[in-house]
Design a protein around this motif. Structure first.
Motif, PDB file in Angstrom:
ATOM      1  N   VAL A 241       0.833  -1.205   0.000  1.00 24.19           N
ATOM      2  CA  VAL A 241       0.000   0.000   0.000  1.00 24.19           C
ATOM      3  C   VAL A 241       0.868   1.256   0.000  1.00 24.19           C
ATOM      4  CG1 VAL A 241      -1.779   1.294   1.228  1.00 24.19           C
ATOM      5  CG2 VAL A 241      -1.774  -1.211   1.307  1.00 24.19           C
ATOM      6  N   PRO A 242       0.746   2.121  -1.008  1.00 31.46           N
ATOM      7  CA  PRO A 242       1.354   3.450  -0.902  1.00 31.46           C
ATOM      8  C   PRO A 242       0.391   4.334  -0.102  1.00 31.46           C
ATOM      9  CG  PRO A 242       0.407   3.131  -3.090  1.00 31.46           C
ATOM     10  CD  PRO A 242       0.161   1.864  -2.334  1.00 31.46           C
ATOM     11  N   PRO A 243       0.799   4.851   1.055  1.00 33.99           N
ATOM     12  CA  PRO A 243      -0.125   5.589   1.924  1.00 33.99           C
ATOM     13  C   PRO A 243      -0.821   6.744   1.211  1.00 33.99           C
ATOM     14  CG  PRO A 243       1.919   5.130   3.067  1.00 33.99           C
ATOM     15  CD  PRO A 243       2.137   4.749   1.638  1.00 33.99           C
ATOM     16  N   CYS A 244      -2.119   6.906   1.486  1.00 35.75           N
ATOM     17  CA  CYS A 244      -2.940   7.857   0.740  1.00 35.75           C
ATOM     18  C   CYS A 244      -2.490   9.302   0.917  1.00 35.75           C
ATOM     19  CB  CYS A 244      -4.410   7.715   1.148  1.00 35.75           C
ATOM     20  SG  CYS A 244      -4.784   8.280   2.830  1.00 35.75           S
ATOM     21  N   GLU A 245      -1.892   9.634   2.067  1.00 31.23           N
ATOM     22  CA  GLU A 245      -1.476  11.020   2.305  1.00 31.23           C
ATOM     23  C   GLU A 245      -0.203  11.393   1.539  1.00 31.23           C
ATOM     24  OE1 GLU A 245      -2.831   9.366   6.413  1.00 31.23           O
ATOM     25  OE2 GLU A 245      -1.596   8.694   4.727  1.00 31.23           O
ATOM     26  N   GLY A 246       0.488  10.383   1.049  1.00 30.65           N
ATOM     27  CA  GLY A 246       1.796  10.593   0.428  1.00 30.65           C
ATOM     28  C   GLY A 246       2.860   9.873   1.235  1.00 30.65           C
ATOM     29  N   THR A 247       4.042   9.740   0.681  1.00 29.79           N
ATOM     30  CA  THR A 247       5.093   9.016   1.386  1.00 29.79           C
ATOM     31  C   THR A 247       6.477   9.517   0.999  1.00 29.79           C
ATOM     32  OG1 THR A 247       5.818   6.786   2.006  1.00 29.79           O
ATOM     33  CG2 THR A 247       5.387   7.158  -0.337  1.00 29.79           C
ATOM     34  N   GLY A 248       7.438   9.172   1.819  1.00 32.08           N
ATOM     35  CA  GLY A 248       8.822   9.546   1.547  1.00 32.08           C
ATOM     36  C   GLY A 248       9.552   8.456   0.789  1.00 32.08           C
ATOM     37  N   TYR A 249      10.801   8.697   0.514  1.00 32.69           N
ATOM     38  CA  TYR A 249      11.599   7.724  -0.211  1.00 32.69           C
ATOM     39  C   TYR A 249      13.051   7.825   0.222  1.00 32.69           C
ATOM     40  CZ  TYR A 249      12.986  11.656  -3.237  1.00 32.69           C
ATOM     41  OH  TYR A 249      13.479  12.854  -3.716  1.00 32.69           O
ATOM     42  N   GLU A 250      13.759   6.779  -0.055  1.00 34.64           N
ATOM     43  CA  GLU A 250      15.186   6.750   0.251  1.00 34.64           C
ATOM     44  C   GLU A 250      15.993   6.896  -1.030  1.00 34.64           C
ATOM     45  OE1 GLU A 250      17.301   3.213   1.070  1.00 34.64           O
ATOM     46  OE2 GLU A 250      16.042   1.944  -0.176  1.00 34.64           O
ATOM     47  N   VAL A 251      17.182   7.423  -0.885  1.00 31.12           N
ATOM     48  CA  VAL A 251      18.216   7.306  -1.910  1.00 31.12           C
ATOM     49  C   VAL A 251      19.399   6.646  -1.217  1.00 31.12           C
ATOM     50  CG1 VAL A 251      19.812   8.513  -3.433  1.00 31.12           C
ATOM     51  CG2 VAL A 251      17.444   9.306  -3.238  1.00 31.12           C
ATOM     52  N   GLY A 252      19.625   5.380  -1.528  1.00 34.68           N
ATOM     53  CA  GLY A 252      20.730   4.667  -0.905  1.00 34.68           C
ATOM     54  C   GLY A 252      22.063   5.264  -1.321  1.00 34.68           C
ATOM     55  N   GLY A 253      23.047   5.178  -0.442  1.00 35.61           N
ATOM     56  CA  GLY A 253      24.330   5.809  -0.716  1.00 35.61           C
ATOM     57  C   GLY A 253      25.515   4.859  -0.694  1.00 35.61           C
ATOM     58  N   VAL A 254      26.611   5.328  -1.271  1.00 34.01           N
ATOM     59  CA  VAL A 254      27.903   4.640  -1.160  1.00 34.01           C
ATOM     60  C   VAL A 254      28.938   5.692  -0.779  1.00 34.01           C
ATOM     61  CG1 VAL A 254      28.404   4.857  -3.653  1.00 34.01           C
ATOM     62  CG2 VAL A 254      29.605   3.143  -2.280  1.00 34.01           C
ATOM     63  N   SER A 255      29.761   5.379   0.229  1.00 31.12           N
ATOM     64  CA  SER A 255      30.718   6.345   0.761  1.00 31.12           C
ATOM     65  C   SER A 255      32.052   5.681   1.064  1.00 31.12           C
ATOM     66  CB  SER A 255      30.183   6.970   2.066  1.00 31.12           C
ATOM     67  OG  SER A 255      28.900   7.519   1.911  1.00 31.12           O
ATOM     68  N   ILE A 256      33.139   6.382   0.791  1.00 29.68           N
ATOM     69  CA  ILE A 256      34.472   5.938   1.183  1.00 29.68           C
ATOM     70  C   ILE A 256      34.804   6.559   2.535  1.00 29.68           C
ATOM     71  CG2 ILE A 256      36.939   6.002   0.641  1.00 29.68           C
ATOM     72  CD1 ILE A 256      36.221   5.994  -2.307  1.00 29.68           C
ATOM     73  N   ILE A 257      35.233   5.740   3.466  1.00 30.51           N
ATOM     74  CA  ILE A 257      35.538   6.212   4.812  1.00 30.51           C
ATOM     75  C   ILE A 257      36.833   7.026   4.807  1.00 30.51           C
ATOM     76  CG2 ILE A 257      35.908   5.534   7.214  1.00 30.51           C
ATOM     77  CD1 ILE A 257      33.113   4.859   5.962  1.00 30.51           C
ATOM     78  N   LYS A 258      36.839   8.138   5.531  1.00 34.77           N
ATOM     79  CA  LYS A 258      38.037   8.981   5.598  1.00 34.77           C
ATOM     80  C   LYS A 258      39.182   8.211   6.251  1.00 34.77           C
ATOM     81  CE  LYS A 258      39.646  13.579   6.905  1.00 34.77           C
ATOM     82  NZ  LYS A 258      39.270  14.873   7.534  1.00 34.77           N
ATOM     83  N   GLY A 259      40.332   8.223   5.594  1.00 38.91           N
ATOM     84  CA  GLY A 259      41.480   7.478   6.097  1.00 38.91           C
ATOM     85  C   GLY A 259      41.434   6.010   5.761  1.00 38.91           C
ATOM     86  N   ALA A 260      40.617   5.637   4.773  1.00 37.57           N
ATOM     87  CA  ALA A 260      40.506   4.234   4.361  1.00 37.57           C
ATOM     88  C   ALA A 260      41.885   3.657   4.064  1.00 37.57           C
ATOM     89  CB  ALA A 260      39.615   4.125   3.132  1.00 37.57           C
ATOM     90  N   ARG A 261      42.116   2.426   4.495  1.00 38.96           N
ATOM     91  CA  ARG A 261      43.424   1.796   4.317  1.00 38.96           C
ATOM     92  C   ARG A 261      43.668   1.359   2.871  1.00 38.96           C
ATOM     93  NH1 ARG A 261      43.754  -2.057   9.781  1.00 38.96           N
ATOM     94  NH2 ARG A 261      43.290  -0.386  11.279  1.00 38.96           N
TER      95      ARG A 261
END
Length: 339
Positions: A241-261
């Motif tokens: 069910v998509p809620p009748c009032e409206g709904t939010g959404y995600e944008v999945g991410g990819v990130s490199i950690i600072k100081g990655a080995r």
């Protein structure tokens, strides 16, 4: 003696060189997607690059906590998947670093994530938030299926709803932020508390409630629609069910950690997961979100975002650390977790 010393030095130099080379062929990844998708992507990346991937699956909340705890000495090279808000928080707290990967062929909402974070995270997929119910369970109990967010506060659903805890789950935080944007903060928390009276369990993982609903362990779940599609396609009596009032959404991410080995291997990972070829493999393991690469194949089963009443989700505001902290503190105080 001199020859032995020279031989020993040469052996040590070779060992150090070889060790460095081996280190360059390794990558430590935390995956906040479903386990099957994590495993498939890791295997495909290893085949494509020859780089050995060590991967663990953790929710976005758990991963953000780990990245914060390991600042200055990270064990993680790259964080892949999960909702974008925690990725944006990590970027704002300078816990991640720009990948240097171009956003060629990516859709606008994916590029927007990179723009907001100064290139520290990039969108990999999108998915709308929704409600699912087990048609057999509700029919057997004579309960009318929900159609809207406000329906979920009805006393008829007492003990029938399952949703994740927003402290650990990016899915549940998206729900929290969505309701705040839809109804205003005070009314949203009032609604969350009312829905909470009907919740039988707050899970750690965002996908767990719909799995429970599919198995008939709960009547109703809140989560991302693409996870629900996978379960319905597998034959479970799950209705979305998509809620009748409206709904939010995600944008999945990819990130490199600072100081990655292993920064070079991490960059190759980002390039790989943003490619049309890699993103098109999702349906092999039941992944039906919308890929961010415009040239990737969109599964026909994927929820059509253009047909769903989506809010103009404010990623910059609700992906900010202070906003998240304040909302989670208020949730802990005003929304009573089920015991």
């Amino acid at each position: 003696m001199k020859n032995k010393m020279l031989l020993g030095a040469a052996t040590l130099t070779l060992a150090l060189y070889t060790g460095g080379a081996l280190a360059a062929d390794k990558l430590n990844v935390v995956c906040s997607n479903e386990q099957d998708w994590c495993d498939l992507m890791a295997n495909n990346f290893e085949v494509a690059t020859g780089i050995d991937v060590s991967m663990v699956r953790k929710s976005t909340g758990e991963t953000l906590a780990q990245v914060r705890a390991e600042v200055g000495n990270p064990k993680i090279d790259v964080w892949w998947g999960g909702t974008g808000d925690p990725h944006l928080i990590a970027a704002a707290e300078d816990l991640t670093q720009p990948s240097g990967v171009e956003s060629k062929d990516l859709l606008g909402w994916a590029v927007n994530m990179a723009d907001i974070s100064d290139g520290k995270t990039i969108g990999i997929h999108a998915g709308a938030l929704g409600i699912a119910y087990n048609a057999d369970v509700l029919k057997d109990k004579g309960i009318k299926p929900p159609a809207c967010w406000h329906d979920l506060k009805d006393a008829a659903y007492k003990g029938e709803i399952q949703v994740a805890n927003p402290n650990s789950s990016g899915t549940a935080y998206t729900e929290l932020a969505t309701l705040v944007q839809l109804f205003g903060e005070d009314d949203a928390f009032k609604l969350l508390a009312e829905i909470g009276e009907n919740v039988n369990q707050y899970t750690k993982s965002g996908s767990a409630p719909s799995k429970a609903a599919a198995r008939g362990e709960t009547g109703i779940s809140i989560g991302f629609m693409h996870d629900m599609v996978k379960l319905a396609k597998a034959g479970f009596p799950l209705k979305i069910v998509p809620p009748c009032e409206g709904t939010g959404y995600e944008v999945g991410g990819v990130s490199i950690i600072k100081g990655a080995r292993h920064p070079e291997a991490a960059k190759k990972w980002v390039e790989f997961v943003l490619s049309a070829e890699a993103q098109s493999r999702g349906p092999e393991v039941g992944v039906y979100n919308v890929p961010s690469n415009s040239k990737a194949t969109v599964p026909p089963e994927s929820p059509a975002l253009e047909t769903i009443k989506l809010i103009d989700y404010d990623f910059a505001t609700y992906g900010a650390s202070d906003t998240r902290k304040r909302l989670l503190n208020r949730w802990d105080k005003e929304v009573k977790p089920a015991s």
